[in-house]
Design an enzyme around this catalytic site. Structure first.
Site, PDB file in Angstrom:
ATOM      1  N   SER A 140       6.380  -0.494   9.161  1.00 26.43           N
ATOM      2  CA  SER A 140       6.239  -1.389  10.161  1.00 26.43           C
ATOM      3  C   SER A 140       6.280  -2.715   9.154  1.00 26.43           C
ATOM      4  O   SER A 140       7.717  -3.152   8.232  1.00 26.43           O
ATOM      5  CB  SER A 140       4.697  -2.086  10.377  1.00 26.43           C
ATOM      6  OG  SER A 140       4.802  -2.540  11.589  1.00 26.43           O
ATOM      7  N   HIS A 141       6.423  -3.945   8.847  1.00 24.61           N
ATOM      8  CA  HIS A 141       6.306  -5.028   8.643  1.00 24.61           C
ATOM      9  C   HIS A 141       5.564  -4.751   6.296  1.00 24.61           C
ATOM     10  O   HIS A 141       6.439  -6.404   6.173  1.00 24.61           O
ATOM     11  CB  HIS A 141       5.727  -6.273   9.270  1.00 24.61           C
ATOM     12  CG  HIS A 141       3.768  -5.672   9.073  1.00 24.61           C
ATOM     13  ND1 HIS A 141       3.666  -5.395  10.525  1.00 24.61           N
ATOM     14  CD2 HIS A 141       2.909  -6.562   8.403  1.00 24.61           C
ATOM     15  CE1 HIS A 141       2.425  -5.130  10.161  1.00 24.61           C
ATOM     16  NE2 HIS A 141       1.416  -5.671   9.443  1.00 24.61           N
ATOM     17  N   ASP A 194      10.808  -6.669  13.298  1.00 26.09           N
ATOM     18  CA  ASP A 194      10.402  -7.195  12.167  1.00 26.09           C
ATOM     19  C   ASP A 194      10.565  -5.692  11.323  1.00 26.09           C
ATOM     20  O   ASP A 194      11.812  -5.323  11.768  1.00 26.09           O
ATOM     21  CB  ASP A 194       8.584  -7.056  12.023  1.00 26.09           C
ATOM     22  CG  ASP A 194       8.265  -5.304  12.337  1.00 26.09           C
ATOM     23  OD1 ASP A 194       9.201  -4.971  13.676  1.00 26.09           O
ATOM     24  OD2 ASP A 194       7.310  -4.693  12.426  1.00 26.09           O
ATOM     25  N   ASP A 248      10.098  -2.228  11.148  1.00 26.62           N
ATOM     26  CA  ASP A 248      10.456  -1.762  12.728  1.00 26.62           C
ATOM     27  C   ASP A 248      11.091  -1.564  13.722  1.00 26.62           C
ATOM     28  O   ASP A 248      10.703  -1.020  14.641  1.00 26.62           O
ATOM     29  CB  ASP A 248       9.234  -0.245  12.767  1.00 26.62           C
ATOM     30  CG  ASP A 248       7.953  -1.307  12.823  1.00 26.62           C
ATOM     31  OD1 ASP A 248       8.232  -2.647  12.709  1.00 26.62           O
ATOM     32  OD2 ASP A 248       7.290   0.057  13.855  1.00 26.62           O
ATOM     33  N   ASP A 307       9.219  -3.665  16.165  1.00 25.99           N
ATOM     34  CA  ASP A 307       8.364  -4.020  17.308  1.00 25.99           C
ATOM     35  C   ASP A 307       8.003  -5.532  17.370  1.00 25.99           C
ATOM     36  O   ASP A 307       7.319  -5.952  18.795  1.00 25.99           O
ATOM     37  CB  ASP A 307       7.790  -2.641  17.707  1.00 25.99           C
ATOM     38  CG  ASP A 307       6.578  -2.513  16.183  1.00 25.99           C
ATOM     39  OD1 ASP A 307       7.431  -3.722  14.895  1.00 25.99           O
ATOM     40  OD2 ASP A 307       5.960  -1.722  16.387  1.00 25.99           O
ATOM     41  N   ARG A 308       7.820  -6.113  16.380  1.00 23.20           N
ATOM     42  CA  ARG A 308       7.983  -7.044  16.487  1.00 23.20           C
ATOM     43  C   ARG A 308       8.635  -8.097  16.428  1.00 23.20           C
ATOM     44  O   ARG A 308       9.730  -7.943  16.469  1.00 23.20           O
ATOM     45  CB  ARG A 308       6.843  -7.733  14.626  1.00 23.20           C
ATOM     46  CG  ARG A 308       5.458  -7.191  14.764  1.00 23.20           C
ATOM     47  CD  ARG A 308       4.242  -7.578  13.462  1.00 23.20           C
ATOM     48  NE  ARG A 308       3.787  -6.561  13.495  1.00 23.20           N
ATOM     49  CZ  ARG A 308       2.494  -7.497  12.424  1.00 23.20           C
ATOM     50  NH1 ARG A 308       3.262  -8.444  12.206  1.00 23.20           N
ATOM     51  NH2 ARG A 308       1.690  -6.936  12.989  1.00 23.20           N
ATOM     52  N   LYS A 364       5.380  -2.176  21.593  1.00 29.14           N
ATOM     53  CA  LYS A 364       5.674  -3.523  21.293  1.00 29.14           C
ATOM     54  C   LYS A 364       7.393  -3.150  20.997  1.00 29.14           C
ATOM     55  O   LYS A 364       7.596  -2.123  20.303  1.00 29.14           O
ATOM     56  CB  LYS A 364       5.028  -4.664  20.836  1.00 29.14           C
ATOM     57  CG  LYS A 364       4.799  -4.043  18.821  1.00 29.14           C
ATOM     58  CD  LYS A 364       4.069  -5.045  18.695  1.00 29.14           C
ATOM     59  CE  LYS A 364       3.915  -4.993  17.095  1.00 29.14           C
ATOM     60  NZ  LYS A 364       2.503  -3.949  16.914  1.00 29.14           N
TER      61      LYS A 364
HETATM   62  C1  G6P Z   1       0.312  -3.068  14.098  1.00 26.14           C
HETATM   63  C2  G6P Z   1      -0.411  -2.857  15.612  1.00 26.14           C
HETATM   64  C3  G6P Z   1       0.103  -3.851  16.067  1.00 26.14           C
HETATM   65  C4  G6P Z   1      -1.977  -4.688  15.763  1.00 26.14           C
HETATM   66  C5  G6P Z   1      -1.532  -4.743  13.552  1.00 26.14           C
HETATM   67  C6  G6P Z   1      -2.973  -5.405  13.208  1.00 26.14           C
HETATM   68  O1  G6P Z   1       0.999  -4.489  13.994  1.00 26.14           O
HETATM   69  O2  G6P Z   1       0.892  -1.809  15.659  1.00 26.14           O
HETATM   70  O3  G6P Z   1      -1.138  -3.230  17.256  1.00 26.14           O
HETATM   71  O4  G6P Z   1      -2.158  -6.196  16.194  1.00 26.14           O
HETATM   72  O5  G6P Z   1      -1.405  -3.875  13.908  1.00 26.14           O
HETATM   73  O6  G6P Z   1      -2.702  -5.689  11.780  1.00 26.14           O
HETATM   74  P1  G6P Z   1      -3.881  -6.053  11.620  1.00 26.14           P
HETATM   75  O7  G6P Z   1      -3.491  -6.236  10.152  1.00 26.14           O
HETATM   76  O8  G6P Z   1      -4.307  -7.280  12.110  1.00 26.14           O
HETATM   77  O9  G6P Z   1      -5.204  -4.776  11.913  1.00 26.14           O
HETATM   78 ZN    ZN Z   2       6.067  -3.249  13.568  1.00 29.55          ZN
END
Ligand code: G6P
Ligand code: ZN
Length: 603
Positions: free
Chosen positions: A138-139, A313, A315, A317-318, A420
């Site tokens: 992801s990010h 981000d 991937d 989705d954010r 998302k």
């Molecule tokens: C990912 C998930 C989100 C979630 C986030 C929480 O991005 O896809 O749904 O809100 O992680 O991350 P954290 O580091 O706070 O557990």
């Molecule tokens: Zn992501």
């Protein structure tokens, strides 16, 4: 049929088929590797760990065994990633393990790259597709010395639930080897439609964009959006952060809708060396160009030329949304989309349900209440929204569709897919702006700022910000959470008396737990909530402590601060929430336990 088959092959121009090239599958012995427990969103580790012997193979075999023994074994699996370092190599290895495990069909996007929302939409579009192996962290930054990750999405396009990921983890602890079939690598740049038969598996290269674009076309009014974008008073700036969302933005925002301000939209293995997380700290270029200071307030010395600024981000989705001189918190963004959703064709029939993660602010709750729409508060993690979206189709219960949901962690979306969706959020905001400016041919534009301020006037403002303490000692972080747990009930009052609070009156501590209203599953230990009240106004405030589930090493303590003000909307959130933060830090003993004087990031 036998005679016709070669003829069909000859006369199907876009489809080429290579004949079986591989040898038969072999069982490669291996031994368990500790620590393969997937977090909130799959297994994320340092890239080098993934590259070490058998690491990837052990995980994929455990994942396939879990999927194959589920009630719905997949006949077709999509393998795609966010384009970070190791993406292409891992895809080739995963294909070989899928072939070794005799998965009948494997789909791979051309280039190997697909945004997470596009993956979800593709899985949903194909009846036979049982799931997707998604290569993303992801990010988190990418590169040989950074992070890599893998998660699994199931047949409705949703991230696998905890019972699935727990089962994968259990299997990684007892694995004895994996099935693999050696053969040539697939050409990831082959035309969409190209098929290669390996053993009993057919690998098909697919178009990464097509299905996702048609999904978005059913959600939004594309002609209306492009006509708004072509208005000379309108200009939009989008930052793809060199992630997987970039090529999708180039096609959809750029080619189809005519947005000119596209920055960092080519995907790069290391995201250009940046941290691909769209927030005030990491998307600082965009923030500056939108006329904002790093704390999200307007820069008095610089007025932006842009109407809307948005970022996605790694991937895709954010999302982060800004206007000229205003940053829209993700929680406010969700509330505003909910309030104005009728301007988005997807919600024409009326919104039936909304949901937010517990640490997100209560801004959407207020809108839902006024609209008479059901509102759910779930644990952190997009997967918790999935059951609510599928309440009718998969569980035969009441339908909450059309459904809107979001998280403070820059996630916004709806039931058009089961992830998302960064671009969906951007298109929602363009729709809102287009609607707010309907009939406004020549005057000055209604800006994002006007929309947000009008919202606050109507509903009050939930001041919100988050302190992150990254890389803490895991033991210290657990002690902090246990300490707060000890304050539940009577101990809470005692803690309040020590500091005295002044304007902020400490009321209680509770631990958030969730029982899924659709399937009855239970999730405990989802965060400690400290409730406060403002002495002079009676307005509520709260501080939430939670440990991140997405880090790849150490522990990240998150402190979420929220204070409602029904009358005064102006000012910077970090400023307004400073006192509340101090109280929360004092009560939790965060400084003593973690040794941290300051958060690593404030968003
Ligand atoms: C990912 C998930 C989100 C979630 C986030 C929480 O991005 O896809 O749904 O809100 O992680 O991350 P954290 O580091 O706070 O557990
Ligand atoms: Zn992501």
């Amino acid at each position: 049929v036998i005679l016709l088959f070669p003829l069909i092959l000859l006369f199907t121009p876009s489809l080429s088929l290579s004949l079986p090239t591989s040898k038969s599958s072999v069982f490669v012995p291996s031994t368990p590797i500790p620590g393969m427990k997937p977090g909130t969103s799959g297994l994320r580790k340092k890239t080098k760990q993934w590259m070490s012997e058998n690491y990837l193979s052990n995980f994929i075999q455990s994942l396939l065994d879990t999927a194959n023994e589920s009630s719905n074994p997949p006949h077709e699996i999509l393998v795609a990633g966010d384009g970070r370092y190791y993406n292409a190599v891992a895809i080739q290895q995963i294909i070989k393990i899928c072939v070794g495990n005799k998965i009948p069909n494997v789909l791979v996007p051309r280039t190997g790259i697909m945004s997470t929302p596009a993956v979800s939409s593709l899985i949903r579009s194909r009846d036979d597709c049982g799931g997707g192996i998604v290569l993303t962290a992801s990010h988190n930054p990418g590169g040989v010395d950074e992070d890599f990750g893998i998660k699994y999405n199931e047949g409705r396009g949703q991230p696998a639930d905890e019972s699935f990921t727990d089962e994968v983890y259990e299997r990684t602890k007892v694995i004895q080897g994996f099935w693999k079939e050696e053969g040539e690598d697939i050409d990831l740049n082959a035309e969409a439609g190209t098929k290669t038969v390996l053993g009993s598996t057919t690998v098909t290269i697919i178009d990464p964009f097509k299905t996702y674009i048609s999904t978005l076309r059913t959600s939004f009014d594309f002609p209306l959006l492009s006509s708004f974008i072509s208005d000379p008073r309108v200009s939009i700036l989008f930052d793809g952060m060199h992630g997987a969302g970039g090529p999708f933005a180039s096609k959809i925002l750029g080619d189809i809708l005519g947005v000119e301000g596209l920055m960092r939209c080519e995907s790069k293995e290391d995201f250009g060396g940046i941290h691909p997380d769209p927030n005030l700290s990491y998307a600082s270029d965009l923030v500056e160009r939108m006329g904002l200071l790093p704390d999200g307030t307007a820069n008095p010395d610089f007025t932006s030329e842009f109407t809307l600024g948005a970022a996605n981000d790694g991937d895709g989705d954010r999302n982060m949304i800004c206007g000229k001189g205003i940053f829209v918190t993700p929680s406010d963004s969700l509330a505003i989309i909910a309030d104005r959703c009728e301007c988005i064709p997807q919600f024409k029939g009326g919104l039936k349900g909304v949901a937010r993660s517990m640490p997100s602010s209560g801004a959407v709750d207020v809108v839902a209440e006024r609209k008479g729409v059901e509102c759910f508060v779930t644990p952190t993690g997009w997967k918790f929204f999935g059951n609510l979206m599928d309440s009718k189709e998969a569980f035969g219960k009441k339908s909450y569709s059309p459904f809107l949901c979001g998280e403070e962690s820059f996630g916004t979306g709806s039931d058009h897919i089961r992830e998302k969706d960064g671009l969906w959020a951007v298109l929602s905001w363009i729709s809102i702006l287009a609607d707010a400016n309907k009939g406004n041919e020549e005057g000055s534009l209604v800006q994002v700022k006007d929309i947000v301020e009008e919202h606050w006037k109507k509903y009050g403002r939930h001041f919100y910000c988050r302190y992150d303490y990254e890389g803490c000692d895991s033991g210290a972080a657990d002690t902090l959470m246990d300490g707060l747990r000890g304050l539940v009930g009577g101990g809470g009052k005692a803690a309040a008396d020590v500091g005295g609070g002044g304007e902020i009156v400490f009321e209680s501590v509770e631990e958030f737990e969730y029982t899924d209203p659709v399937d009855g599953s239970f999730s405990g230990k989802q965060g400690m909530v400290l409730n406060f009240k403002m002495k002079s106004t009676g307005d509520k405030a709260r501080a939430v402590f939670r440990l991140s589930g997405t880090g790849s090493s150490g522990a990240t303590v998150r402190l979420y601060l929220e204070q409602y003000d029904g009358k005064n909307f102006q000012g910077s959130a970090p400023e307004k929430l400073k006192l509340l933060g101090e109280e929360a830090i004092r009560i939790s003993k965060l400084q003593e336990l973690t040794g941290r004087e300051q958060p690593t990031v404030i968003t």
